[in-house]
Write an enzyme that holds these catalytic residues in place. Structure first.
Site, short mmCIF file in Angstrom:
data_model
loop_
_atom_site.label_atom_id
_atom_site.label_comp_id
_atom_site.label_asym_id
_atom_site.label_seq_id
_atom_site.Cartn_x
_atom_site.Cartn_y
_atom_site.Cartn_z
N HIS A 1 44.22 42.60 31.20
CA HIS A 1 43.17 42.42 30.19
C HIS A 1 43.36 41.15 29.38
CE1 HIS A 1 41.09 46.49 29.97
NE2 HIS A 1 40.17 45.57 29.98
N GLU B 1 28.11 44.90 53.57
CA GLU B 1 29.53 44.56 53.69
C GLU B 1 30.20 45.26 54.86
OE1 GLU B 1 31.29 45.28 49.82
OE2 GLU B 1 30.16 47.11 49.51
N ASP C 1 34.34 42.16 51.55
CA ASP C 1 34.51 43.25 52.52
C ASP C 1 33.91 42.91 53.87
OD1 ASP C 1 36.02 45.37 51.40
OD2 ASP C 1 34.40 45.71 49.97
N CYS D 1 27.07 38.28 46.62
CA CYS D 1 27.91 38.44 45.43
C CYS D 1 29.39 38.46 45.76
CB CYS D 1 27.51 39.68 44.64
SG CYS D 1 27.75 41.21 45.55
#
Ligand code: PEP
Ligand code: MG
Length: 587
Positions: free
Chosen positions: A198, A440, A464, A511
């Site tokens: 994070h 994918e 993928d 994407c």
């Protein structure tokens, strides 16, 4: 400027946030609370449990205080991280396990909490996915806060520096990073941390150069040393000599010049020299990434990965919690649209609340849409939450790992059920909400013409698609040389997908990471993609080359690229073309 103690030592670790910083060091003490295990008498148990729960309350009060301060300083966008820590703090495992250990093993609260942390870490260590593994760092940060509250150890502010400095710390919590005042702290390096921790995500969002995961850097650097950090390459130089110092100063100036030049493109249209508009959007996992996305001229979110809401917890988020989180993202991104992907977990993306069995072949297992269809009690609330979000702003919904028509029909039937429920309950949503699928899996490519009749858009997930087309595990470091986005099989697949989409009159988007590689842009443009979604930092680099391309020339280039037999041939052709046509675009 260069310290007398010149030794020009270079260390390399993980470049967490790009940018070069040069300056004096300020060591920030973030050392761990030392915990000694001591036995307690039965009579002491209630007091020890109370010490633990009081510390939880105090830690919660601290986090809420930080949240209020940050709300004033940054607005609502970066608060998700603090909320995530608040959630961990109230996690039932952390809570119950620790109390149980105090009661049954009869040891002090600090030691009991440490034991719980160890259990968490063991669970996390087995996870294959790097991002998820690093979530254990969040749990550790929260536990440290509770421990400090128990022993009454306070922490100095990250901004306690004289003039401007680079912070060196064992670890920095996301709250630390959020609190950084950039006019004082010009970068940071830490012993711990990974690219998707994070703190690293926030450093990127706030554009603070950072190198993490240096392991023992705090032991090797002292206050007053001079440091160079290169957050793109992960290089840290301690007390540079004159030559290195000059060299990095030039690199820093060049980097900053390029960034400034790129930022001039922020509000210019993503348009080719012959007037073709392409949509350039961002991939987002956390709401705090939206600031950077907007700062880089993103025209919406092309992939919002919802799984982040499901990690790190025993109970799954209900419809209300999901609705609130998605609505925040949609409001933050307004007036631009947000494409929300339904849960993509299972396999090695471990979610405790889903009680999944171990699988021999996780990548080919019960994951993504297969899992959602198997567990309608989890899927339906998510569909309802996304539908409700479509009344808040412009939203599209899409589904991961669809392999064929039967699957998407089953999904549509459930979506229709969810819509019908909402209509009956008088809850509003966008009746015209567009639905899409990720392409994918090779089978989806082969039947793309059939799938195109079922949905409003395709979005190719190359991460993928390459993995499954070439049978290359995307996380296996021994196979990276075979992971080839320019493999003729991949390029042919992309062409089939775009052609099928356009024949049916729907949009072809991408994407996967391939979309964010500026060098691939001419091919993707030439193949006919309508929309590309990528990391915020890639957006302007891609836009720059797009604005120098002609679509007609790109079509010729893509057609030529499809004639080669190997990825290497395509690559050398592409490099030659790019050097000749768009020379300046590749630095
Ligand atoms: C992809 O597979 O390309 C993709 C964008 O999805 P993820 O990386 O989340 O699997
Ligand atoms: Mg994927």
């Amino acid at each position: 400027m260069v310290s007398a103690k010149t030794n020009n030592r270079e260390l390399t670790a993980i470049g967490a946030s790009p940018g070069i910083a040069i300056g004096p060091v300020r060591i920030t003490d973030r050392s761990r609370v030392a915990v000694v295990e001591t036995e307690i008498a039965p009579i002491e148990v209630p007091a020890e449990v109370a010490r633990f729960t009081n510390a939880l309350d105090a830690a919660e009060a601290e986090l809420r205080g930080i949240k209020r301060e940050l709300e004033t300083a940054h607005g609502p966008e970066h608060l998700y991280v603090i909320d995530a820590h608040l959630m961990i703090l109230r996690d039932s495992m952390l809570f119950r396990e620790t109390i149980e250990t105090i009661e049954t093993v009869r040891i002090n609260a600090e030691a009991a909490l440490k034991r719980t942390l160890l259990k968490f870490k063991e669970l996390f260590a087995e996870i294959g996915d790097e991002y998820l593994r690093e979530r254990s760092g969040d749990v550790e940060t929260v536990v440290e806060r509770v421990l400090r509250c128990m022993v009454g150890k306070s922490q100095e502010s990250v901004n306690a520096v004289e003039g401007m400095a680079i912070i060196v710390a064992h670890d920095l919590s996301p709250a630390d990073v959020l609190q950084i005042d950039k006019s004082r702290v010009i970068g940071f390096v830490t012993d711990l941390g990974g690219k998707t921790s994070h703190s690293a995500i926030l450093a990127r969002a706030l554009e603070i150069p950072a190198v993490v995961g240096l392991e023992r850097v705090t032991a090797e650097i002292s206050d007053g040393d001079v440091l160079i950090i290169d957050g793109a390459t992960g290089v840290v130089v301690i007390n540079p000599d004159q030559q290195t110092f000059q060299d990095y100063l030039r690199r820093k100036q060049r980097y900053e010049y390029l960034e400034r030049e790129l930022l001039k493109l922020k509000d210019l249209p993503a348009e080719t020299t012959d007037g073709y508009r392409m949509l350039l959007k961002g991939n987002v996992e956390f709401i705090e990434e939206i600031t950077s996305l907007k700062g880089h001229g993103g025209e919406g979110i092309g992939l919002y990965r919802t799984e982040m809401l499901f990690f790190n917890r025993q109970e799954l988020p209900d419809e209300e919690e999901q609705f609130a989180a998605y609505a925040d993202v949609v409001r933050s991104m307004a007036p631009h649209p947000v494409t929300i992907r339904t849960l993509d977990v299972g396999g090695d993306k471990f979610v405790p609340g889903l009680n999944l069995a171990d699988e021999l072949n996780p990548a080919l297992g019960l994951r993504a849409i297969r899992l959602s269809l198997r567990q309608p009690e989890t899927f339906k609330p998510q569909l309802r939450a996304i539908l409700r979000t479509s009344a808040v702003g412009k939203v599209r919904i899409f589904f991961p790992m669809v392999s064929g028509v039967a699957e998407i029909r089953a999904v549509k039937a459930l979506l229709e059920e969810a819509k019908q429920e909402l209509r009956t309950e008088g809850i509003s949503f966008d009746e015209g909400i567009e639905i899409g699928i990720m392409i994918e899996i090779p089978s989806a490519v082969i039947v793309a013409d059939l799938l195109a009749r079922e949905v409003d858009f395709f979005s190719v997930g190359t991460n993928d698609l390459i993995q499954y087309s070439l049978a290359i595990d995307r996380t296996n470091e021994h196979l990276t040389h075979l992971y080839e986005p320019l493999h003729p099989a991949v390029l042919r697949s992309l062409k089939m997908v775009v052609d099928a989409a356009h024949a049916a009159g729907i949009d072809a988007c991408m994407c996967g990471e391939m979309a964010g590689e500026p060098g691939y842009l001419p091919i993707l443009l030439g193949l006919g993609f309508d929309e590309l979604s990528m990391n915020a930092v890639s957006l302007l680099r891609v836009k720059r080359i797009l604005r120098r391309c002609s679509r007609e020339e790109a079509k010729v280039l893509a057609a030529r690229a499809l004639t080669f037999s190997t990825a290497q041939e395509v690559e050398s052709f592409l490099k030659g073309e790019i050097a000749a046509r768009y020379a300046e675009s590749f630095d």
